[in-house]
Structures are given as structure tokens and as C-alpha cells.
Design a protein around this motif. Structure first.
Motif, PDB file in Angstrom:
ATOM      1  N   LEU A  90       0.813  -1.208   0.000  1.00 56.66           N
ATOM      2  CA  LEU A  90       0.000   0.000   0.000  1.00 56.66           C
ATOM      3  C   LEU A  90       0.853   1.266   0.000  1.00 56.66           C
ATOM      4  CD1 LEU A  90      -2.490  -1.165   2.770  1.00 56.66           C
ATOM      5  CD2 LEU A  90      -2.911  -1.183   0.312  1.00 56.66           C
ATOM      6  N   GLY A  91       0.404   2.270  -0.744  1.00 56.89           N
ATOM      7  CA  GLY A  91       1.018   3.593  -0.720  1.00 56.89           C
ATOM      8  C   GLY A  91      -0.044   4.625  -0.381  1.00 56.89           C
ATOM      9  N   TYR A  92       0.333   5.663   0.369  1.00 54.05           N
ATOM     10  CA  TYR A  92      -0.633   6.638   0.872  1.00 54.05           C
ATOM     11  C   TYR A  92      -0.289   8.050   0.400  1.00 54.05           C
ATOM     12  CZ  TYR A  92      -1.468   2.773   4.080  1.00 54.05           C
ATOM     13  OH  TYR A  92      -1.725   1.538   4.610  1.00 54.05           O
ATOM     14  N   ILE A  93      -1.325   8.803   0.024  1.00 53.31           N
ATOM     15  CA  ILE A  93      -1.171  10.207  -0.366  1.00 53.31           C
ATOM     16  C   ILE A  93      -2.190  11.004   0.438  1.00 53.31           C
ATOM     17  CG2 ILE A  93      -1.259  11.873  -2.253  1.00 53.31           C
ATOM     18  CD1 ILE A  93      -0.806   9.460  -4.151  1.00 53.31           C
ATOM     19  N   PHE A  94      -1.713  12.101   1.072  1.00 52.67           N
ATOM     20  CA  PHE A  94      -2.568  12.877   1.952  1.00 52.67           C
ATOM     21  C   PHE A  94      -2.739  14.304   1.426  1.00 52.67           C
ATOM     22  CE2 PHE A  94      -0.187   9.750   4.407  1.00 52.67           C
ATOM     23  CZ  PHE A  94      -1.199   9.058   5.044  1.00 52.67           C
ATOM     24  N   GLU A 107      15.716  12.470  -0.425  1.00 52.08           N
ATOM     25  CA  GLU A 107      15.696  11.819   0.891  1.00 52.08           C
ATOM     26  C   GLU A 107      14.273  11.506   1.337  1.00 52.08           C
ATOM     27  OE1 GLU A 107      19.780  13.894   2.641  1.00 52.08           O
ATOM     28  OE2 GLU A 107      17.830  14.885   2.869  1.00 52.08           O
ATOM     29  N   ASN A 108      13.297  12.366   0.982  1.00 43.20           N
ATOM     30  CA  ASN A 108      11.905  12.104   1.327  1.00 43.20           C
ATOM     31  C   ASN A 108      11.409  10.803   0.726  1.00 43.20           C
ATOM     32  OD1 ASN A 108       9.805  14.060   2.774  1.00 43.20           O
ATOM     33  ND2 ASN A 108      11.520  15.317   2.037  1.00 43.20           N
ATOM     34  N   ALA A 112      11.028   6.098   2.627  1.00 46.93           N
ATOM     35  CA  ALA A 112      10.052   5.024   2.443  1.00 46.93           C
ATOM     36  C   ALA A 112      10.728   3.721   2.014  1.00 46.93           C
ATOM     37  CB  ALA A 112       9.012   5.442   1.408  1.00 46.93           C
ATOM     38  N   LEU A 113      11.800   3.838   1.249  1.00 43.99           N
ATOM     39  CA  LEU A 113      12.521   2.651   0.796  1.00 43.99           C
ATOM     40  C   LEU A 113      13.397   2.073   1.906  1.00 43.99           C
ATOM     41  CD1 LEU A 113      13.372   4.076  -2.702  1.00 43.99           C
ATOM     42  CD2 LEU A 113      11.826   2.176  -2.242  1.00 43.99           C
ATOM     43  N   ASP A 114      13.955   2.948   2.744  1.00 43.03           N
ATOM     44  CA  ASP A 114      14.720   2.475   3.906  1.00 43.03           C
ATOM     45  C   ASP A 114      13.848   1.591   4.800  1.00 43.03           C
ATOM     46  OD1 ASP A 114      16.956   3.851   3.072  1.00 43.03           O
ATOM     47  OD2 ASP A 114      16.595   5.593   4.355  1.00 43.03           O
ATOM     48  N   ARG A 159       6.709   9.299  -3.187  1.00 41.56           N
ATOM     49  CA  ARG A 159       6.970   8.559  -1.948  1.00 41.56           C
ATOM     50  C   ARG A 159       5.989   7.397  -1.799  1.00 41.56           C
ATOM     51  NH1 ARG A 159       6.717  11.919   3.453  1.00 41.56           N
ATOM     52  NH2 ARG A 159       4.506  11.746   2.950  1.00 41.56           N
ATOM     53  N   ALA A 160       4.730   7.621  -2.198  1.00 45.41           N
ATOM     54  CA  ALA A 160       3.735   6.545  -2.129  1.00 45.41           C
ATOM     55  C   ALA A 160       4.073   5.413  -3.090  1.00 45.41           C
ATOM     56  CB  ALA A 160       2.343   7.098  -2.441  1.00 45.41           C
ATOM     57  N   LEU A 161       4.725   5.758  -4.204  1.00 42.87           N
ATOM     58  CA  LEU A 161       5.082   4.754  -5.207  1.00 42.87           C
ATOM     59  C   LEU A 161       6.299   3.933  -4.821  1.00 42.87           C
ATOM     60  CD1 LEU A 161       4.658   6.744  -8.528  1.00 42.87           C
ATOM     61  CD2 LEU A 161       3.310   4.788  -7.774  1.00 42.87           C
ATOM     62  N   ALA A 162       7.063   4.399  -3.847  1.00 47.09           N
ATOM     63  CA  ALA A 162       8.280   3.702  -3.455  1.00 47.09           C
ATOM     64  C   ALA A 162       7.965   2.265  -3.053  1.00 47.09           C
ATOM     65  CB  ALA A 162       8.945   4.429  -2.287  1.00 47.09           C
TER      66      ALA A 162
END
Length: 239
Positions: A90-94, A107-108, A112-114, A159-162
């Protein structure tokens, strides 16, 4: 569940309050979320849209009913197991972006990948590719505070796609954007669903987004009312 079904909800209800005096935010919701489509959840404030999205995202547990995410029955799973389901699928967008202001754009996304256990090198390479997919690879070293609202939302999408999740869940992603940026963001999300074979679920009040929907489900008083939909095509962007 078919191979195209990313999330399956069966008779989901969510109630608050003591037994005998409960208020229902969601009642007997049954719905399949399919990869390759943009599904929009629409309805008045307090209708249950965000509750439904939170249950789909394994953030909120239903009072009754069952939910399957990416082939996994998540009913009764521990918080730790649910966290793994969220990370993997799941990826989230707010609406408010939820970016880290002290980190740069690259880095943002790498954060998510870390969390997914990527090595530093792999996280950097994957993050740069994802930024290129949303048109932000030239902004990799800048801080979010220097970016426009549309750019911030594209970063939130990156970031959600990571980690290439099967499902993107978006809560009012265009609410803070003007018409041009809102359309660009929806064009991008529509493309992500079609090119990436992902399910994209959007909670919205914004009537400008309707043309991007493959399906619309209206929620009123916690009840789902699916609308027939022919399948959307992203409209031409006006110059």
C-alpha cells in the motif's frame, strides 16, 4: 479473489461507542478494488469515506466483516503483521502532503525505501527513478519548502510509489491545489493506474476529478452506492 483484485471488502461495518448505543460510520460495505483502475469515493462530510479508506489501508480495524489485501486475509492480524502488509502493498497520499521539511526531495522518497529494507545504494537509484516518473528528478536536492503545491503533491505521490505497491490510497489529493495543478496530479494518478497496473483509490469532494474515474462509489450515512461508469479517459489538458 481474482488476480486483478487488489482489495476485497465483504460486509464491512465500523461502529463507535458502547454496545447498545453505537453509531455506525460504515454499514455492511462490500466492494472489490481492482488493479488498473481509478476508483473514487465521493460523498458529504461525515459520510464514511475516510473511514472506508482507513480500513482499506489497514490503519483502522472494522467492527465486523472481512478484508483481503493483495491476497492476504488481514482480519485479526497483529499490528506488526498489518504493518508488513502496509509496507509491502500500500502507498498513501494525503491532502497535507506529510513531507519531511528538513530532508531534501530525494531523501523524502528514500525514507520510504529504507523502511522496506533497501540498501542505501538501491534506495537512491530507485528513488531517482521514481522521481523521474513524476517529473521531479531535477528537484532531487531541494527542500520541499521551496516547492509549489503541485510539486509537493507529486513528491508525495513519488513517496507513495516507493516499493511499487499494488494500491495507492489518496485522501483529498487535489483539495489544496488550483485547477491546473489539480488536473496535473489527477492525470499522473490516472497514468499510474493504467501503466503500473495499480489500483488507485481517491477520496474526494472535488468535482473536477470526476472525469478521471473509472468507477465512482458514493457514500451516504455509511452506506455505499456504486454508480455505473463507462471507464474514464484522462481529458485533454487545456493550454
Amino acid at each position: 479473489m481474482t488476480t486483478k483484485t487488489a482489495i476485497e471488502l465483504r460486509s464491512i461495518s465500523k461502529a463507535y461507542g458502547p454496545a447498545g448505543n453505537q453509531e455506525y460510520a460504515l454499514r455492511d460495505a462490500t466492494l472489490d478494488v481492482v488493479r488498473g483502475e481509478v476508483l473514487m469515493l465521493m460523498g458529504p462530510s461525515g459520510s464514511g469515506k475516510t473511514t472506508l479508506l482507513s480500513i482499506m489501508g489497514c490503519i483502522l480495524k472494522p467492527t465486523s466483516g472481512s478484508i483481503t489485501v493483495a491476497g492476504h486475509d488481514v482480519s485479526g492480524l497483529s499490528e506488526r503483521a498489518l504493518g508488513r502488509i502496509r509496507l509491502d502493498n500500500l502507498g498513501y497520499i494525503f491532502q497535507e502532503y506529510n513531507l519531511f521539511p528538513t530532508l531534501n526531495v530525494l531523501e523524502n522518497v528514500m525514507v520510504a525505501l529504507d523502511l522496506r529494507g533497501y540498501t542505501r545504494r538501491r534506495a537512491r537509484e530507485t528513488a531517482m527513478k521514481t522521481l523521474a516518473d513524476v517529473g521531479l528528478d531535477d528537484k532531487a536536492q531541494v527542500k520541499p519548502g521551496t516547492m509549489s503545491g503541485g510539486q509537493k503533491q507529486r513528491l508525495a505521490i513519488a513517496r507513495a510509489l516507493a516499493g511499487s505497491p499494488q494500491v495507492i490510497l489518496a485522501d483529498e489529493p487535489t483539495a489544496a491545489l488550483d485547477s491546473v495543478n489539480g488536473q496535473q496530479v489527477m492525470e499522473l494518478m490516472h497514468s499510474l493506474a493504467k501503466r503500473g497496473d495499480r489500483a488507485v483509490v481517491v477520496v474526494t469532494h472535488d468535482p473536477r476529478t470526476v472525469d478521471f474515474a473509472d468507477r465512482i462509489v458514493t457514500i451516504e450515512d455509511g452506506l455505499l452506492h456504486p454508480q455505473p461508469q463507462d471507464g474514464a479517459k484522462a481529458p485533454e489538458r487545456k493550454p
